[in-house]
Design a protein around this motif. Sequence first.
Motif: not given
Length: 151
Positions: A15-16, A55-59, A105-107, A122-123
């Motif tokens: 998170x932030x 979020x701008x990314x995640x796994x 892992x993705x954006x 996600x990319x």
Amino acid sequence: MGNYPTGVTVVTTVNEQSVPLGLTVNSFASVSLDPLLILWSIDKRVSSYEEFIKTDKFAVHVLASDQSDICSLFASKGVDRFGNCEWKLSEHSLPIIAGASGVMQCKTYKTIEAGDHTILIGEVIDIISEKKEPLLYHRRKFGGIPENFYI
């Protein structure tokens, strides 16, 4: 839907305040090869919903056949999920759980409202792959690929 066998994933982010977040997800699919896109969906009632949407990314972790305990841990409420498993931050500052069959892992590419869920596309920016059998879910039970499956 319970009669459709699926793989089991855990999706993580921070998170932030850089606190790790994660949840068990079986709504995962490949979308595109060029660019390499995947998707998963999150219930709008999940406590971490807003943080995953922002979020701008995640796994995405494809759990290994010996990780049903990780699946249960990240599906549980009111527990310290990351305090009860082995993990580390990746070079992309994402929480990576040890022992997974694979991690993407993705954006965040796009979000789509869909009823009581939101679909996150996600990319893929990095893939970690291990030679491990995946954890499967079918009729409310977990298991691996049967030994005679490849015959």
